[in-house]
Scaffold this motif. Structure first.
Motif, PDB file in Angstrom:
ATOM      1  N   GLU A 258       0.855  -1.191   0.000  1.00  0.00           N
ATOM      2  CA  GLU A 258       0.000   0.000   0.000  1.00  0.00           C
ATOM      3  C   GLU A 258       0.889   1.239   0.000  1.00  0.00           C
ATOM      4  OE1 GLU A 258      -3.449   0.320   0.218  1.00  0.00           O
ATOM      5  OE2 GLU A 258      -3.656  -1.860  -0.058  1.00  0.00           O
ATOM      6  N   LEU A 259       0.413   2.308  -0.610  1.00  0.00           N
ATOM      7  CA  LEU A 259       1.217   3.538  -0.659  1.00  0.00           C
ATOM      8  C   LEU A 259       1.457   4.094   0.740  1.00  0.00           C
ATOM      9  CD1 LEU A 259      -0.102   5.485  -3.777  1.00  0.00           C
ATOM     10  CD2 LEU A 259       2.057   4.258  -3.522  1.00  0.00           C
ATOM     11  N   ASN A 260       0.489   3.927   1.636  1.00  0.00           N
ATOM     12  CA  ASN A 260       0.716   4.472   2.984  1.00  0.00           C
ATOM     13  C   ASN A 260       1.828   3.711   3.696  1.00  0.00           C
ATOM     14  OD1 ASN A 260      -0.824   2.213   3.351  1.00  0.00           O
ATOM     15  ND2 ASN A 260      -2.233   3.137   4.847  1.00  0.00           N
ATOM     16  N   GLU A 261       1.934   2.409   3.399  1.00  0.00           N
ATOM     17  CA  GLU A 261       3.007   1.617   3.995  1.00  0.00           C
ATOM     18  C   GLU A 261       4.357   2.030   3.401  1.00  0.00           C
ATOM     19  OE1 GLU A 261       3.378  -0.085   6.460  1.00  0.00           O
ATOM     20  OE2 GLU A 261       5.187  -1.294   6.136  1.00  0.00           O
ATOM     21  N   LEU A 262       4.361   2.239   2.090  1.00  0.00           N
ATOM     22  CA  LEU A 262       5.587   2.699   1.434  1.00  0.00           C
ATOM     23  C   LEU A 262       6.019   4.045   2.014  1.00  0.00           C
ATOM     24  CD1 LEU A 262       6.586   2.521  -2.245  1.00  0.00           C
ATOM     25  CD2 LEU A 262       6.422   4.781  -1.237  1.00  0.00           C
ATOM     26  N   ALA A 263       5.038   4.945   2.182  1.00  0.00           N
ATOM     27  CA  ALA A 263       5.360   6.277   2.709  1.00  0.00           C
ATOM     28  C   ALA A 263       5.852   6.174   4.154  1.00  0.00           C
ATOM     29  CB  ALA A 263       4.141   7.176   2.624  1.00  0.00           C
ATOM     30  N   ARG A 264       5.247   5.260   4.913  1.00  0.00           N
ATOM     31  CA  ARG A 264       5.695   5.094   6.309  1.00  0.00           C
ATOM     32  C   ARG A 264       7.171   4.726   6.342  1.00  0.00           C
ATOM     33  NH1 ARG A 264       7.013   1.364   9.820  1.00  0.00           N
ATOM     34  NH2 ARG A 264       6.733  -0.325   8.316  1.00  0.00           N
ATOM     35  N   ILE A 265       7.552   3.785   5.483  1.00  0.00           N
ATOM     36  CA  ILE A 265       8.955   3.348   5.462  1.00  0.00           C
ATOM     37  C   ILE A 265       9.866   4.510   5.063  1.00  0.00           C
ATOM     38  CG2 ILE A 265      10.595   1.831   4.290  1.00  0.00           C
ATOM     39  CD1 ILE A 265       8.209  -0.188   4.039  1.00  0.00           C
ATOM     40  N   VAL A 266       9.470   5.219   3.996  1.00  0.00           N
ATOM     41  CA  VAL A 266      10.331   6.285   3.494  1.00  0.00           C
ATOM     42  C   VAL A 266      10.500   7.408   4.520  1.00  0.00           C
ATOM     43  CG1 VAL A 266      10.522   8.128   1.766  1.00  0.00           C
ATOM     44  CG2 VAL A 266       9.893   5.801   1.061  1.00  0.00           C
ATOM     45  N   TYR A 267       9.390   7.803   5.143  1.00  0.00           N
ATOM     46  CA  TYR A 267       9.472   8.960   6.033  1.00  0.00           C
ATOM     47  C   TYR A 267       9.977   8.606   7.428  1.00  0.00           C
ATOM     48  CZ  TYR A 267       7.119  11.833   2.557  1.00  0.00           C
ATOM     49  OH  TYR A 267       6.831  12.519   1.425  1.00  0.00           O
ATOM     50  N   PHE A 268       9.572   7.400   7.954  1.00  0.00           N
ATOM     51  CA  PHE A 268       9.852   7.131   9.369  1.00  0.00           C
ATOM     52  C   PHE A 268      10.919   6.059   9.583  1.00  0.00           C
ATOM     53  CE2 PHE A 268       5.209   8.304   9.260  1.00  0.00           C
ATOM     54  CZ  PHE A 268       5.446   9.651   9.523  1.00  0.00           C
TER      55      PHE A 268
END
Lengths: 797, 293
Positions: A611-621
């Motif tokens: 999911e994009l939110n999971e991808l974003a979580r990894i990238v940002y946090f």
């Protein structure tokens, strides 16, 4: 819908699964608008905010002998009363000229009149008070002594030796003249079997936006920064000009444009009273609000049209048009508007006359003269209704003269659909138009032959109906050729920044603006489609010079074609960046991955991978979990401007079916059809409603709208009871059809659609009325087609 | 624009309203539906010191049939006139006319008393009052006065009302058996003030008119009860007779010029309306065609 697609063998980014392109989806801003939660400038209240009312000249032309504000200044609630001389300490005057309009001249204009007023409604003093009502009370106690001067009101005599020169320093009242001569016009007229001439008259009218022009200017002396809240189409242009004339750097000016209640080109100019409001805020070191009332709007919002154009056409017996010739005259008020100038409309008329046709012989003269009336400038479909009415009126007169059907003469003369790219005798370049496909389609939509039969039958019963056809071309997606090359600091490129935030939503900042046409929607549709996310995840931010990329804004039918392409290209980069990091996370390759339904999926089977939110979580946090050297970039910015063609021309055809009551002179609009070709259609409903809205504005010009000035330069119908805007009760059903010829200048392929409706509506109605009146031998080439005009032409009164 | 400051009083009774008007005279204005007064105040065309709001005076609102008389309270709104079965039955001309008064939003607020007191010569209701032979009921410091509609309208925005007077009701004779009506106006757009309009009330007898009252509006400084109608009553109507009446109408009208029409155009349209009225009421399309050819 017929379609001419480029590279049909490859699937474009617009054809992705779940694409929003070409679909009618609700606008993201609908709820905000419908629930009354929009923010217009007049809604804004700032601490210590004062209100300005402008005392306006009752004379069209007068010397200001004395302004006595002593009594008014003593009134409770009055903050300041400022004259033009006083305000000139903080703001410099301007001259509305552009270098590519050779010979265009104008005089310096000040924010408030100094020593002299040049039109009825020009502001002579600013009354600043704690409320609008208090300021109006005080305005009644400001005594101005005037010495009335002779007013120049009739454009036909503006250049006569006996007419006073409005600006002595300019030498005469001629602001601009353009002469054009292409082909062999005299020879072509000599070789014609018939030559027809007519004088076309167009009323002066104005845009009548639902929300009037409004500004809150807030000078923060501590930050030495001016924030301008304004309903404008071009925030960066306002920023540039406010800074220039207030002696500031652009970085000291922020322009914020929230919701706007209609613009139509009215809100793309720099108005003296708005400049005065910025200057007052700086002078008084507090926020100042100006909201034009309806009377002020009529007297000071730019007017448009008001042309008198002699036209001439040569035609052979077989219908071949041999030449067009025009001599156009327009009066623009006492100043050329700033910064886009008031010569553009006449210039467009010269550019556009004869544009749909193959005839290469064309001669034109356009003269633009000063007069003591309100300023004139660009309003929706600049110059197009004039050019279209003259061209299409002449074509119909030629057809009548040789006894040919109006559709047939157009078939024989419109540029063939396979003749592109090609040019016009005025020097326009056409990439791909579809006049014949459009004409065929409209003939079918309206069942032309059946209407002709009905017309004949009804005539026997004393019912006089007419059919009017009008082919047109429209300027859209302007490059720097419009203003930039003439020295105006008006961006022709637009930019979009798009980013994936930490929960997989998308923020998109665009430099185009929204005044009701759907810029927010089309941007979200493009971003959602290209990225592969649902529209409800896309938030579009626009109208803020601090927060958006630098760009031109929304005018000249450029938002979708230019801003839309920037959105597409920025989103492609973001998509690539997301897939790059997804490939790293998933130990896959970007080519094997895609984004659909808010998740990264396999290209092969569409199975969701992350999911994009999971991808974003990894990238940002948790970037620490990514391999060394992986530096994801989840924000992308792109700018776009057309480079190959100065303008993306669109085309179309309109048809009107009307009934004329020959006893009363009243015209009933029975039905209206439009076929247009704006290239790729992003949202069919938005395009259709833009066309319909444009048509209605054109029908207003055809039948109703006119600013009526008396011989002393007094506008005598500056209210909604006497200035007749088109209302739903008089409007016909408007059927809209499309032919699609995308522009190859952009991957999106969209051209503009905002002005096509206005371009041809009046021409179609005029032709229909003349068609209805054929048995009476009456020809009318004047709009608005009022009952008085029609009864006079019929000899009834 | 904003109205200049004013005092506001909500009248608690007709007597109270009359007291307020008596003590403030010309400096006070009566507010009923507000559809003419409020825009004029916002444009600062009028700046009354006191607004006497009669909106709560329920005794001034309503429609009643009393024997052969239809009584309409001054505060009765246009929308109520449009909905009333009594109006349709007893004064169908009025029902036809009200549909042409402005737009629904205005009809929801505007009142018959306000319209008649405003006396805009281009408005529909004053002409209807002439055609219907209405009596305007007025109360003032000296008590109640009953003024025939034909006497009531004295000029542009001018009536027999004095500043201390309150228009309280209108009385109309209930439509007689055999009566017919015709209403048509020429306006540039739906809801606009008419360029020329005609409110006509007739009593049909055989092939002709026993009575014909032609209430023209927007043809001068006040509504006009055209005398030309006299030529068409009690006789067999022929195209020649209609032409004669039409010529008489043209002579008798003294229309004004404005942005919509010259006097010549108003005369022409008034004649078109006469011809359409007669041919419609008598169901004689031949007459109209003859007149307009």
């Amino acid at each position: 819908m017929s379609s001419i697609r480029v590279n049909p063998e490859t699937l474009s980014v617009l054809d992705r699964p779940n694409s929003y392109i070409g679909k009618t989806v609700p606008r993201p801003n609908l709820e905000r608008l419908l629930q009354g939660r929009a923010t217009y400038v007049s809604d804004m209240e700032l601490p210590r905010m004062a209100h300005v009312v402008f005392l306006r000249s009752p004379y069209a032309h007068a010397k200001i002998l004395k302004i006595d504000a002593t009594a008014a200044k003593q009134m409770p609630g009055v903050v300041a009363i400022v004259t033009g001389k006083e305000l000139s300490a903080v703001i410099t005057p301007w001259v509305g000229v552009l270098s590519h309009l050779k010979g265009l001249k104008s005089a310096p204009q000040s924010a408030l009149a100094i020593d002299r007023v040049c039109w009825q409604g020009e502001a002579v003093a600013a009354i600043v008070a704690t409320s609008r009502a208090t300021a109006e009370d005080a305005a009644e106690h400001v005594a101005v002594e005037y010495e009335e001067l002779e007013a120049v009101t009739d454009m036909r005599t503006a250049l006569d030796p006996g007419t006073p020169v409005i600006h002595a320093s300019l030498g005469d009242n001629l602001a601009f003249e353009r002469i054009h001569d292409a082909g062999a016009v005299d020879k072509a007229f000599a070789e014609a079997d018939a030559v027809v001439e007519a004088d076309f008259i167009f009323g002066r009218h104005t845009g009548v936006t639902l929300e009037p022009r409004s500004v809150v200017a807030d000078w923060n002396a501590a930050e030495t920064r001016l924030t301008i809240y304004q309903g404008t189409q071009a925030p960066h242009m306002v920023q540039n000009i406010a800074a220039l004339h207030l002696g500031l750097r652009e970085s000291q000016v922020r322009v914020v444009c929230k919701d706007v209640g209609g613009s139509f080109g009215i809100k793309v100019h720099i108005y003296a009273d708005e400049m005065a409001t910025y200057a007052l805020s700086k002078l008084l070191r507090r926020p100042v609000k100006f909201v034009a009332d309806r009377v002020e709007s009529f007297n000071t919002d730019i007017h448009a049209r008001d042309h008198r154009c002699k036209g001439k056409i040569g035609v052979k017996r077989d219908g071949t048009i041999t030449a067009f010739e025009i001599d156009d005259l327009t009066g623009i008020g006492p100043y050329s508007m700033y910064p886009r100038t008031s010569a553009i409309e006449a210039n467009q008329v010269v550019n556009l006359v004869g544009g749909p046709y193959t005839s290469k012989n064309y001669r034109a003269r356009a003269r633009v003269v000063f007069q003591n009336k309100n300023v004139m400038c660009q309003y929706r479909a600049v110059g197009h209704p004039i050019a279209c009415s003259v061209t299409e009126g002449l074509v119909d007169l030629a057809a009548m003269k040789i006894g040919m059907d109006p559709v047939e003469i157009r078939r024989r003369n419109l540029i063939k659909d396979d003749a592109y790219p090609c040019g016009s005798p005025s020097g326009l370049r056409f990439e791909q138009l579809s006049h014949h496909a459009s004409l065929s389609k409209i003939v079918e939509m309206m069942d032309y032959q059946a209407l002709r039969a009905e017309q004949v039958t009804l005539r026997k019963k004393g019912i006089h109906r007419g059919i009017g056809i009008a082919s047109f071309i429209e300027v859209t997606n302007p490059s720097a050729a419009f203003y930039g090359v003439g020295g105006a600091k008006i961006s022709s490129q637009d930019g979009v920044a798009v980013r994936l935030d930490a929960q997989g939503s998308v923020i998109c900042q665009t430099s185009i603006t929204e005044q009701g046409q759907g810029s927010e929607s089309l941007t979200a549709q493009i971003v959602g489609s290209v990225l592969g996310v649902s529209m409800d995840r896309v938030r579009v931010v626009l109208g803020d010079t601090d927060m958006t990329p630098y760009g031109g804004g929304t005018w000249a039918s450029r938002g979708a074609g230019i801003g839309g392409e920037a959105a597409l290209q920025a989103t492609k980069i973001l998509r690539k960046n997301i897939l790059d990091v997804a490939a790293v996370i998933l130990q896959s390759t970007p080519a094997d991955l895609d984004i659909a339904n808010n998740a990264v999926v396999n290209v092969s089977d569409g199975a969701p991978r992350i999911e994009l939110n999971e991808l974003a979580r990894i990238v940002y946090f948790r970037p620490d979990t990514l391999p060394p050297g992986t530096r994801p970039e989840l924000m992308a910015t792109k700018h776009f401007v057309p480079r190959e063609y100065p303008f993306a021309f669109t085309n179309g055809v309109q048809a009107a079916w009307v009934e004329v009551d020959t006893d009363t002179g009243f015209v009933k609009l029975l039905k209206h059809w439009v076929v247009e070709d704006c290239g790729t259609i992003i949202n069919p409903q938005l395009v259709d409603e833009q066309i319909r809205g444009g048509v209605v504005q054109g029908l207003g010009a055809a039948l109703f709208e006119k600013c009526i000035y008396d011989e002393r330069g007094q506008l005598t119908n500056a209210n909604m009871a006497d200035y007749l805007v088109p209302m739903s009760g008089e409007m016909p059903d408007i059927d809209v059809g499309h032919v699609v010829s995308p522009t190859r200048e952009s991957e999106l392929g969209a051209k503009g659609a905002g002005e096509a409706g206005t371009a041809g509506a009046a021409a179609a109605v005029s032709n229909a009325v003349n068609d209805a009146l054929q048995p009476f031998g009456a020809i009318i080439t004047e709009i608005p087609l009022t009952p008085q005009v029609i009864l006079t032409a019929l000899g009834r009164i | 624009m904003k109205a200049s400051a004013f005092a506001y009083a909500r009248a608690t009774s007709v007597a109270n309203a009359l007291e307020l008007l008596a003590s403030h005279g010309e400096r006070a204005r009566v507010l009923s539906g507000g559809q003419s007064l409020i825009p004029a105040m916002n444009l600062r065309l009028v700046s009354p010191e006191l607004i006497v709001d009669i909106g709560e005076l329920k005794e001034l609102r309503g429609i009643a049939v009393k024997g052969e008389t239809l009584v309409i309270g001054a505060l009765t709104r246009h929308a109520d006139l449009l909905k009333s079965s009594d109006i349709v039955k007893c004064a169908p001309l009025l029902a036809a006319a009200v549909a042409h008064v402005a737009h629904p939003a205005i009809r929801n607020r505007g009142t018959i008393g306000g319209s008649l007191a405003q006396a805009d010569p281009a408005s529909e209701l004053p002409a209807c009052m002439l055609a219907l032979g209405a009596t305007i009921v007025v109360r003032g410091p000296g008590g109640e006065r009953r003024i025939a509609a034909a006497e009531f309208f004295t000029g542009i925005y001018e009536t027999k009302l004095a500043p201390q007077d309150l228009l309280v009701a209108v009385e109309l004779p209930v439509a007689r058996k055999g009566s017919a009506h015709f209403f048509q106006e020429f306006a540039r757009r739906h809801g606009d003030y008419a360029i020329v309009g005609l409110a006509a009330q007739a009593v049909l007898q055989g092939d002709g008119f026993a009575d014909l009252r032609l209430g023209y509006f927007a043809v001068g400084d006040r509504p006009v009860l055209a005398k030309a109608a006299g030529k068409l009553t009690g006789v067999a109507i022929t195209p020649a007779l209609l032409a004669e009446a039409s010529a008489a109408l043209s002579d008798e009208l003294d229309p004004h010029e404005d942005q919509q029409a010259t006097p010549a155009m108003r005369r022409h349209l008034a004649k078109v309306l006469l011809s359409r009225c007669v041919s419609t009421l008598l169901n004689r399309p031949d007459i109209h065609r003859g007149a307009s050819a």
